[in-house]
Design an enzyme around this catalytic site. Structure first.
Site, PDB file in Angstrom:
ATOM      1  N   SER A 172      -0.933 -14.288   0.137  1.00  0.00           N
ATOM      2  CA  SER A 172      -2.229 -14.323   0.536  1.00  0.00           C
ATOM      3  C   SER A 172      -2.356 -15.404   1.783  1.00  0.00           C
ATOM      4  O   SER A 172      -3.043 -15.335   2.772  1.00  0.00           O
ATOM      5  CB  SER A 172      -3.009 -15.097  -0.370  1.00  0.00           C
ATOM      6  OG  SER A 172      -3.398 -13.839  -1.510  1.00  0.00           O
ATOM      7  N   ARG A 215      -3.542 -15.252   5.729  1.00  0.00           N
ATOM      8  CA  ARG A 215      -4.519 -16.259   6.285  1.00  0.00           C
ATOM      9  C   ARG A 215      -4.128 -17.264   7.618  1.00  0.00           C
ATOM     10  O   ARG A 215      -4.614 -17.479   8.625  1.00  0.00           O
ATOM     11  CB  ARG A 215      -5.205 -17.057   5.262  1.00  0.00           C
ATOM     12  CG  ARG A 215      -6.208 -16.312   4.644  1.00  0.00           C
ATOM     13  CD  ARG A 215      -5.939 -16.566   2.946  1.00  0.00           C
ATOM     14  NE  ARG A 215      -6.948 -15.841   2.439  1.00  0.00           N
ATOM     15  CZ  ARG A 215      -6.797 -14.667   1.499  1.00  0.00           C
ATOM     16  NH1 ARG A 215      -5.941 -14.041   1.767  1.00  0.00           N
ATOM     17  NH2 ARG A 215      -7.748 -14.202   0.930  1.00  0.00           N
ATOM     18  N   ARG A 269      -8.149   3.162  -0.660  1.00  0.00           N
ATOM     19  CA  ARG A 269      -8.844   2.102  -1.324  1.00  0.00           C
ATOM     20  C   ARG A 269     -10.261   1.860  -0.407  1.00  0.00           C
ATOM     21  O   ARG A 269     -10.323   2.185   0.679  1.00  0.00           O
ATOM     22  CB  ARG A 269      -8.041   0.814  -1.027  1.00  0.00           C
ATOM     23  CG  ARG A 269      -6.625   1.078  -1.610  1.00  0.00           C
ATOM     24  CD  ARG A 269      -5.685  -0.055  -1.645  1.00  0.00           C
ATOM     25  NE  ARG A 269      -6.104  -1.365  -2.284  1.00  0.00           N
ATOM     26  CZ  ARG A 269      -5.731  -2.472  -2.296  1.00  0.00           C
ATOM     27  NH1 ARG A 269      -4.388  -2.710  -1.675  1.00  0.00           N
ATOM     28  NH2 ARG A 269      -6.051  -3.620  -2.804  1.00  0.00           N
ATOM     29  N   SER A 276     -14.225 -10.348  -5.130  1.00  0.00           N
ATOM     30  CA  SER A 276     -13.018 -10.036  -4.094  1.00  0.00           C
ATOM     31  C   SER A 276     -12.789 -11.035  -3.161  1.00  0.00           C
ATOM     32  O   SER A 276     -13.760 -11.265  -2.151  1.00  0.00           O
ATOM     33  CB  SER A 276     -13.210  -8.629  -3.714  1.00  0.00           C
ATOM     34  OG  SER A 276     -12.301  -8.493  -2.456  1.00  0.00           O
ATOM     35  N   ASP A 322      -3.738 -10.230  -9.950  1.00  0.00           N
ATOM     36  CA  ASP A 322      -2.633  -9.712  -9.705  1.00  0.00           C
ATOM     37  C   ASP A 322      -1.262  -9.601 -10.797  1.00  0.00           C
ATOM     38  O   ASP A 322      -0.395  -9.000 -10.866  1.00  0.00           O
ATOM     39  CB  ASP A 322      -1.852 -10.183  -8.263  1.00  0.00           C
ATOM     40  CG  ASP A 322      -2.704  -9.763  -7.249  1.00  0.00           C
ATOM     41  OD1 ASP A 322      -3.421  -8.654  -7.272  1.00  0.00           O
ATOM     42  OD2 ASP A 322      -2.590 -10.416  -6.027  1.00  0.00           O
ATOM     43  N   ARG A 375      -3.764   0.794 -11.382  1.00  0.00           N
ATOM     44  CA  ARG A 375      -2.848  -0.041 -12.252  1.00  0.00           C
ATOM     45  C   ARG A 375      -3.297   0.103 -13.530  1.00  0.00           C
ATOM     46  O   ARG A 375      -2.552  -0.418 -14.228  1.00  0.00           O
ATOM     47  CB  ARG A 375      -2.887  -1.619 -11.665  1.00  0.00           C
ATOM     48  CG  ARG A 375      -2.066  -1.790 -10.370  1.00  0.00           C
ATOM     49  CD  ARG A 375      -1.882  -3.178 -10.330  1.00  0.00           C
ATOM     50  NE  ARG A 375      -1.261  -3.182  -8.839  1.00  0.00           N
ATOM     51  CZ  ARG A 375      -1.059  -4.325  -7.952  1.00  0.00           C
ATOM     52  NH1 ARG A 375      -1.770  -5.684  -8.346  1.00  0.00           N
ATOM     53  NH2 ARG A 375      -0.201  -4.591  -7.072  1.00  0.00           N
TER      54      ARG A 375
HETATM   55  C1  S3P Z   1      -5.952 -10.920  -2.169  1.00  0.00           C
HETATM   56  C2  S3P Z   1      -6.924 -10.818  -3.122  1.00  0.00           C
HETATM   57  C3  S3P Z   1      -6.784  -9.801  -4.308  1.00  0.00           C
HETATM   58  C4  S3P Z   1      -5.489  -9.675  -4.480  1.00  0.00           C
HETATM   59  C5  S3P Z   1      -4.670  -9.311  -3.448  1.00  0.00           C
HETATM   60  C6  S3P Z   1      -4.611 -10.318  -2.427  1.00  0.00           C
HETATM   61  C7  S3P Z   1      -6.037 -11.684  -1.069  1.00  0.00           C
HETATM   62  O1  S3P Z   1      -7.605  -8.563  -3.899  1.00  0.00           O
HETATM   63  O2  S3P Z   1      -5.428  -8.776  -5.408  1.00  0.00           O
HETATM   64  O3  S3P Z   1      -3.298  -9.104  -3.857  1.00  0.00           O
HETATM   65  O4  S3P Z   1      -4.900 -12.185  -0.235  1.00  0.00           O
HETATM   66  O5  S3P Z   1      -7.220 -12.049  -0.710  1.00  0.00           O
HETATM   67  P1  S3P Z   1      -9.108  -8.600  -3.923  1.00  0.00           P
HETATM   68  O6  S3P Z   1      -9.781  -9.699  -3.212  1.00  0.00           O
HETATM   69  O7  S3P Z   1      -9.705  -7.327  -3.621  1.00  0.00           O
HETATM   70  O8  S3P Z   1      -9.524  -8.595  -5.336  1.00  0.00           O
END
Ligand code: S3P
Length: 431
Positions: free
Chosen positions: A20, A24, A116, A161, A314, A345
């Site tokens: 993540s 960013r 998705r 999210s 996750d 999942r």
């Molecule tokens: C993520 C946020 C989550 C996570 C994904 C990575 C991110 O998804 O499941 O693996 O990097 O912001 P959601 O924000 O859709 O829940």
């Protein structure tokens, strides 16, 4: 890949960089003036894809051993569609930044990513003034974004999210006025942390976040150097593996333990795990980092749900696997988001747990599993093309009554290309 039962794992594992955070940092460094050096950046399929997309937009990058250098640029219209592969984070966050650029871009993805939901980002970006075309009737990718003059909005995200939140915040950088966001439950805050480290004033109070836009010229961000901690979600496989395995002992140094990511530790404590979390000195990543030591124990079942869910979203496949190994019932609720991850999942985890002989049941918003099971050997595991599934299921395979065949494991390169190598390092038998 065939995984064979073995003695309890033992040793130290250096897990890969945070996915993540790597996304960013790549996205924002590519907009900065100057050159950013990044240590610990995750080298994987997903992050390779985002770096390629950023090159097509005008930024450039180079690797020198483990050090990544990113040279920022004013973005230009890419020559062709940007293919984000399997990366939901890549597509949704990039969409936010593209909404503020004065050109049109088409974003595509692989079969899983193209199934998705993308309306969740299209709606706020449209309210901000961007044109977002979703060409498929189900509101999925490919999508075409025609960026332009944006205005700040006040927006309540209907789903908890971090990807949606981050998309809106990143678009908000290019908007006139203030962008205010609230979410149904707090989600991972890496975007806010990275923005603050770059000098952007992001304010937050609980589940409300706001920032002031810089208008269509965007912010003038100065490049800086970064250190990316090791990914909690990758370390989680090892933490869970050792925690549920009497006789096992693993040490994981340098792991990011952002509280919005690391709720699995609390769940494991509730299940009776034996964990020692030792904070490490600040490494300049802007994230809390720790060494995690785990010793195996007999675990008991637990319930997870509510506001805890985004903080271990996750890791929920792993919680299900832990439930199969623990004594009693484990139930996951309030996790309907699992249906729209890299695979469904809920369905894919229950299917694979049952292959091992576990008594698992799907619910609309989660699942329940009755343990402990003695995992059946001689079975085959289906990855569903979802990187986290084979890694989670390996916990059961190592404890099974015979060898277990894992099919279609190429997907693991998305986040953890060296997982099997690391497994062998601590005594696992996979080949
Ligand atoms: C993520 C946020 C989550 C996570 C994904 C990575 C991110 O998804 O499941 O693996 O990097 O912001 P959601 O924000 O859709 O829940």
């Amino acid at each position: 890949m065939i995984v064979r039962p073995c003695a309890p794992v033992n040793g130290t594992i250096l897990t890969p960089g945070d996915k993540s955070l790597s996304h960013r940092i790549a996205l924002l460094a590519s907009l900065c003036e100057g050159v950013s050096h990044v240590r610990g950046f995750l080298r994987s399929e997903d992050t390779g894809i985002i770096l390629e997309a950023l090159s097509a937009l005008g930024a450039s990058h180079a690797w020198a051993e483990d050090l990544l250098t990113i040279r920022g640029a004013r973005w230009r219209r890419p020559q062709q569609a940007l293919d984000l592969g399997n990366s939901g984070t890549g597509m949704r966050l990039l969409a936010g930044l593209l909404a503020g650029q004065p050109f049109a871009t088409r974003l595509t993805g692989d079969r899983s990513l193209s199934s998705r939901p993308m309306r969740r980002i299209a709606e706020p970006l449209r309210l901000m003034g961007a044109t977002v075309e979703l060409t498929e009737p189900g509101g999925t990718a490919p999508l075409r974004i025609i960026g332009g003059e944006l205005r700040g909005i006040e927006y309540h995200t209907p789903v908890a999210s971090a990807q949606v939140k981050s998309c809106v915040l990143l678009a908000g950088l290019f908007a006139e006025g203030r962008t205010r966001l609230s979410e149904p439950a707090a989600t991972r805050d890496h975007t806010e942390r990275v923005l603050r480290a770059l000098g952007v004033a992001v304010r937050n109070e609980g589940t409300r976040i706001e920032l002031d836009g810089y208008g269509s010229a965007g912010p003038r961000l100065k490049a800086r150097d970064w250190t990316v901690p090791r990914d909690f979600s990758s370390a989680a496989f090892w933490i869970a593996m050792a925690a549920a395995w009497p006789g096992a002992r693993l040490t994981l140094p340098g792991v990011g333990i952002n509280p919005r990511r690391a709720a699995l530790l609390g769940v494991l404590n509730r299940m009776g795990a034996c964990l020692l979390v030792t904070p490490e000195p600040d490494d300049g990543s802007g994230e809390p980092v720790a060494t995690i030591q785990v010793e195996g124990a007999e675990l008991h079942g637990t319930e997870v749900g509510g506001a805890e869910i985004p903080d271990l979203i996750d890791e929920l496949p792993l919680v299900a696997v832990l439930g199969a190994l623990a004594k009693g019932r484990t139930t996951i609720r309030d996790a309907a988001e699992l249906r729209v991850k890299e695979s469904d999942r809920i369905a894919s985890v229950v299917d694979n747990l049952r292959r091992f002989g576990a008594d698992a049941e799907a619910r609309d918003d989660g699942l329940s599993v009755q343990g402990p099971v003695t995992p059946r050997g001689g079975v085959g595991i289906d990855s569903y093309g979802d990187h986290r599934l084979p890694m989670a299921m390996s916990l059961l395979a190592l404890r099974a009554t015979g060898p277990v065949q894992f099919d279609d494991v190429g997907c693991m390169a998305k986040s953890y290309p060296d997982f099997w190598r690391d497994l062998r390092k601590v005594g696992g038998d996979a080949g």
